[in-house]
Design a protein around this motif. Sequence first.
Motif, PDB file in Angstrom:
ATOM      1  N   ILE A  71       0.855  -1.176   0.000  1.00 45.64           N
ATOM      2  CA  ILE A  71       0.000   0.000   0.000  1.00 45.64           C
ATOM      3  C   ILE A  71       0.897   1.234   0.000  1.00 45.64           C
ATOM      4  CG2 ILE A  71      -1.809   1.243   1.234  1.00 45.64           C
ATOM      5  CD1 ILE A  71      -2.579  -1.433   2.499  1.00 45.64           C
ATOM      6  N   GLU A  72       0.890   1.997  -1.108  1.00 47.67           N
ATOM      7  CA  GLU A  72       1.726   3.179  -1.257  1.00 47.67           C
ATOM      8  C   GLU A  72       0.848   4.423  -1.326  1.00 47.67           C
ATOM      9  OE1 GLU A  72       4.798   3.262  -0.929  1.00 47.67           O
ATOM     10  OE2 GLU A  72       5.357   1.149  -1.102  1.00 47.67           O
ATOM     11  N   PRO A  73       1.451   5.612  -1.091  1.00 45.02           N
ATOM     12  CA  PRO A  73       0.648   6.846  -1.107  1.00 45.02           C
ATOM     13  C   PRO A  73      -0.074   7.097  -2.425  1.00 45.02           C
ATOM     14  CG  PRO A  73       2.754   7.233  -0.059  1.00 45.02           C
ATOM     15  CD  PRO A  73       2.831   5.859  -0.632  1.00 45.02           C
ATOM     16  N   LEU A  74       0.456   6.596  -3.538  1.00 51.35           N
ATOM     17  CA  LEU A  74      -0.167   6.882  -4.832  1.00 51.35           C
ATOM     18  C   LEU A  74      -0.958   5.698  -5.375  1.00 51.35           C
ATOM     19  CD1 LEU A  74       2.716   8.857  -6.566  1.00 51.35           C
ATOM     20  CD2 LEU A  74       0.707   9.732  -5.377  1.00 51.35           C
ATOM     21  N   GLY A  75      -1.152   4.689  -4.586  1.00 50.09           N
ATOM     22  CA  GLY A  75      -1.964   3.579  -5.064  1.00 50.09           C
ATOM     23  C   GLY A  75      -1.593   2.269  -4.408  1.00 50.09           C
ATOM     24  N   VAL A  76      -2.320   1.226  -4.780  1.00 45.59           N
ATOM     25  CA  VAL A  76      -2.109  -0.097  -4.227  1.00 45.59           C
ATOM     26  C   VAL A  76      -1.513  -0.980  -5.302  1.00 45.59           C
ATOM     27  CG1 VAL A  76      -3.228  -2.086  -3.174  1.00 45.59           C
ATOM     28  CG2 VAL A  76      -4.064   0.209  -2.688  1.00 45.59           C
ATOM     29  N   VAL A  77      -0.401  -1.594  -4.976  1.00 37.83           N
ATOM     30  CA  VAL A  77       0.259  -2.449  -5.959  1.00 37.83           C
ATOM     31  C   VAL A  77      -0.414  -3.816  -5.943  1.00 37.83           C
ATOM     32  CG1 VAL A  77       2.484  -3.325  -6.778  1.00 37.83           C
ATOM     33  CG2 VAL A  77       2.380  -1.202  -5.482  1.00 37.83           C
ATOM     34  N   ARG A  78      -1.677  -3.810  -6.359  1.00 37.90           N
ATOM     35  CA  ARG A  78      -2.384  -5.070  -6.518  1.00 37.90           C
ATOM     36  C   ARG A  78      -2.859  -5.191  -7.952  1.00 37.90           C
ATOM     37  NH1 ARG A  78      -7.017  -6.185  -2.423  1.00 37.90           N
ATOM     38  NH2 ARG A  78      -5.696  -7.680  -1.355  1.00 37.90           N
ATOM     39  N   THR A  79      -2.899  -4.025  -8.629  1.00 39.70           N
ATOM     40  CA  THR A  79      -3.368  -4.047 -10.007  1.00 39.70           C
ATOM     41  C   THR A  79      -2.319  -4.615 -10.948  1.00 39.70           C
ATOM     42  OG1 THR A  79      -2.595  -1.776 -10.220  1.00 39.70           O
ATOM     43  CG2 THR A  79      -4.900  -2.092  -9.662  1.00 39.70           C
ATOM     44  N   ALA A  80      -1.050  -4.646 -10.499  1.00 41.80           N
ATOM     45  CA  ALA A  80      -0.023  -5.319 -11.294  1.00 41.80           C
ATOM     46  C   ALA A  80      -0.228  -6.825 -11.219  1.00 41.80           C
ATOM     47  CB  ALA A  80       1.354  -4.955 -10.774  1.00 41.80           C
ATOM     48  N   LYS A  81       0.431  -7.560 -12.109  1.00 40.80           N
ATOM     49  CA  LYS A  81       0.285  -9.018 -12.110  1.00 40.80           C
ATOM     50  C   LYS A  81       0.837  -9.591 -10.812  1.00 40.80           C
ATOM     51  CE  LYS A  81       1.180 -13.166 -14.778  1.00 40.80           C
ATOM     52  NZ  LYS A  81       1.796 -13.752 -15.986  1.00 40.80           N
ATOM     53  N   PRO A  82       0.039 -10.273 -10.016  1.00 42.63           N
ATOM     54  CA  PRO A  82       0.520 -10.768  -8.729  1.00 42.63           C
ATOM     55  C   PRO A  82       1.479 -11.938  -8.924  1.00 42.63           C
ATOM     56  CG  PRO A  82      -1.689 -11.558  -9.155  1.00 42.63           C
ATOM     57  CD  PRO A  82      -1.360 -10.616 -10.271  1.00 42.63           C
ATOM     58  N   ALA A  83       2.256 -12.187  -7.889  1.00 38.04           N
ATOM     59  CA  ALA A  83       3.159 -13.342  -7.926  1.00 38.04           C
ATOM     60  C   ALA A  83       2.356 -14.629  -7.969  1.00 38.04           C
ATOM     61  CB  ALA A  83       4.056 -13.315  -6.697  1.00 38.04           C
ATOM     62  N   ARG A  84       2.876 -15.615  -8.684  1.00 34.56           N
ATOM     63  CA  ARG A  84       2.154 -16.878  -8.814  1.00 34.56           C
ATOM     64  C   ARG A  84       2.035 -17.560  -7.464  1.00 34.56           C
ATOM     65  NH1 ARG A  84       3.252 -20.789 -13.659  1.00 34.56           N
ATOM     66  NH2 ARG A  84       1.314 -21.513 -12.700  1.00 34.56           N
ATOM     67  N   ARG A  85       0.880 -18.149  -7.243  1.00 37.58           N
ATOM     68  CA  ARG A  85       0.652 -18.852  -5.976  1.00 37.58           C
ATOM     69  C   ARG A  85       1.454 -20.142  -5.934  1.00 37.58           C
ATOM     70  NH1 ARG A  85      -4.352 -16.345  -7.060  1.00 37.58           N
ATOM     71  NH2 ARG A  85      -5.204 -15.266  -5.238  1.00 37.58           N
ATOM     72  N   ARG A  86       1.983 -20.454  -4.761  1.00 37.07           N
ATOM     73  CA  ARG A  86       2.753 -21.686  -4.592  1.00 37.07           C
ATOM     74  C   ARG A  86       1.804 -22.841  -4.286  1.00 37.07           C
ATOM     75  NH1 ARG A  86       5.990 -17.726  -2.206  1.00 37.07           N
ATOM     76  NH2 ARG A  86       8.098 -17.593  -3.083  1.00 37.07           N
ATOM     77  N   LEU A  87       2.130 -23.997  -4.818  1.00 40.48           N
ATOM     78  CA  LEU A  87       1.264 -25.163  -4.661  1.00 40.48           C
ATOM     79  C   LEU A  87       1.665 -26.036  -3.492  1.00 40.48           C
ATOM     80  CD1 LEU A  87      -1.013 -26.995  -5.754  1.00 40.48           C
ATOM     81  CD2 LEU A  87       0.680 -28.072  -7.249  1.00 40.48           C
ATOM     82  N   TRP A  88       2.947 -26.117  -3.155  1.00 38.28           N
ATOM     83  CA  TRP A  88       3.419 -27.138  -2.232  1.00 38.28           C
ATOM     84  C   TRP A  88       2.745 -27.073  -0.867  1.00 38.28           C
ATOM     85  CZ3 TRP A  88       5.771 -25.807   2.332  1.00 38.28           C
ATOM     86  CH2 TRP A  88       6.232 -24.485   2.450  1.00 38.28           C
TER      87      TRP A  88
END
Length: 780
Positions: A323-340
């Motif tokens: 969460i940054e002052p100019l926006g939320v870095v969630r709209t970028a491609k998120p890191a792939r979820r781990r399966l293990w």
Amino acid sequence: MSLRQWWRDLAMGVRFAFAGGREGWVRALLTAVGVGLGVALLLLTTALPSALAVRHDREDARTDITFSDKVIPKAADTLLVAATGTTFRDLSVRGRELEPEGPKAPLPPGVGAFPAAGEMVVSPALKKLLESGDGRLLRDRLPERIVGTIGESGLIGSHELAYYRGAEGLAAQGVNGGRIERIDRFGNPNPTTERTDPVMLLLILVVFVVLLMPVAVFITAAVRFGGERRDRRLAALRLVGSDGRSTRRIAAGEALAGAVLGLVLGTGFFLIGREVAGSVEVFGMSVFPSYLNPSPALALLVGLAVPAAAVMVTLFALRGVVIEPLGVVRTAKPARRRLWWRLLLPLAGLAMLYPMVGQGRDEGDFNQYLVTGGVILLLVGVTALLPWIVEAVVARLGAGGLSWQLAVRRLQLSSGTAARMVNGIAVAVAGAIALQMLFAGVEGDYTKNTGYDVSRAQMQVSVPDGKTLAATARQLSATKGVEKVYAFDEGYVADGPGDEARWSRVTVADCASLREIAALPSCREGDSFVLQGGGDDGEEGALTAEPGRTLYFETATSDGSENTKPVAWTLPKDVKQARSLVDPTGYKRGGLLITPSALSSTVAPGVRGQIYLRLDDSLPDAREYVRNTAARINPLEEPMEWVSFERSDRYDSIRTGLFVGAACVLALIGASLLVSQLEQLRERKKLLSALVAFGTRRRTLSLSVLWQTAIPITLGLLLASVVGLTLGAVLLRMTDTTVRVDWSSVLSMTGVAAAVVIVVTVLSLPPLLRLMRPDGLRTE
């Protein structure tokens, strides 16, 4: 970090929820509704043990027929009670005749005064039925004047059908400890606690876990409503100087406010549901609202766990969000979820259940902690695996129509939100499939074949003392709905008067009825037959193989007591041979067949009449007409309705509880999905309006919303089927039962879940159409 700072940040989040304008309180209200629905179901679940305990206590408190051999002498405080219950269209009617023998005779619970002969007091539900048009046939059976109603303390449920009616002369009919008893108080004199079957305990345990897990999943999903708009507000907080940790705690405070409001709404929903529960009957079970009192300890646990879960879930959800002052870095491609680590949860669940594989019911009770933990981990594994599966699948989806592309792109950007929407229904389906497999697998242990041939007869009536077989058979054959009557006098003869005598069966009937149970060479009135190929051929054949020998009937003494005296009877010299056939009860009889005139009147009291009836199944109320006739013949004898199979009452009760709970969970699923869907549409209001303003057809947008629901639901149901089949197979192996897949149950459960989703989608279309307007871009 000090506790004071935590409290300040949480308090600020609570203020944002209620004083942050329309967006804040709308989100808080949506969260509260979702949480409230879950809390209400949790409270109802915690109240079930109390309700069952109260029903059991009420049943114990009104116990009168105890089948005791001990006869209480007549006194000023004794009461004669006769069991006269009946059945009406598959509804059980509890009935008693009362005859006080003194001024201190005990009153039944819930009854203010004894009804006189020709009067009765009834439960409110029975009174309503008797006064309605549907109860006309039952009214013919219970013609007494209604002088009062039974109070709540004398009933086990609000819809129970019960009555007490006045009687005279019960003592003359014999106090026999099973049909008529003399008591000096109501209540179970010898309450016993029987050991519960380990497999039955396993069923109960798994039912509770499976029903409660979807509720917990829905509550955790509800506290995350409005996540995208909330994140934009959090970015504004960072802009005015709040650090990242404080911002997350403020978000947790906002979720806490919705959860606390959800507790309030949930309590209200529970109180409303409790009142509604008193007015409905589900699968033959009803309760009074006062029965549904949650355990204080369990209610307190719910009250503390829900807000705590709201805070923890929010902090956990924001752990990977910058969460940054100019926006939320969630709209970028998120890191792939781990399966293990997601696979570790179901594997750990299987590891907890594995030590009990093959245990069955012969090696003691199942470890309740291992069972509970193993089932929970397997079901939680569904919620952990589903987001990974949705992400992996939608990442590979591509070409298609415009609505498909819009839906797939939306899912690729927010696959976690889509998975959260269907997590609860996937958990519910997985648990339901496992339970259906378990119930289907062990059903044979609690179900027995009665052997009755219901194609030849469907009811059986006993001839009362003082009535003749022929007269009773004529009355029943003249009854509407009766197609054929098989009438037999049945008894036993011995080869001597002593206790060491050997016994053989005797059946007395006319030739037409005898041909239903034996292949006769020829038959006319006065004939007698020795049966071959039935019963215990060695014993009965030896006993009846000598024509002219003396046999003995046991007949009641003249004073009506339980004592009997043997009466001699000579086997006719011209007795014939006959081959036994399977009779309507599914049994090959042995012993003797005798036509009525071949039996002397002196031994006639040694046989008891049994009449088997074949009914006209095209007449819906044929059984009710038979019961009315039987009540006129003998009100103390209820006709027996034949069934092919009988199931354990306790097994049926657990299965009923499962169906009731599943109905409540499905209602919660539908309501929560609808709230979640509306919240998602509200967040996308400006996006939808922009697409419409650029010329996108509404039909295209509606289909895209449908695809956004259908894709994760399909994936969720497939995963639920795999996990449910795995869990069901393990549970069956634990009970040492052959693993069989009940595919009809699997398909029906997935079909019901899909139907719930379709209904929710249809209900969300009107709000969707209202949101798809260009003026939705207007802002202030």
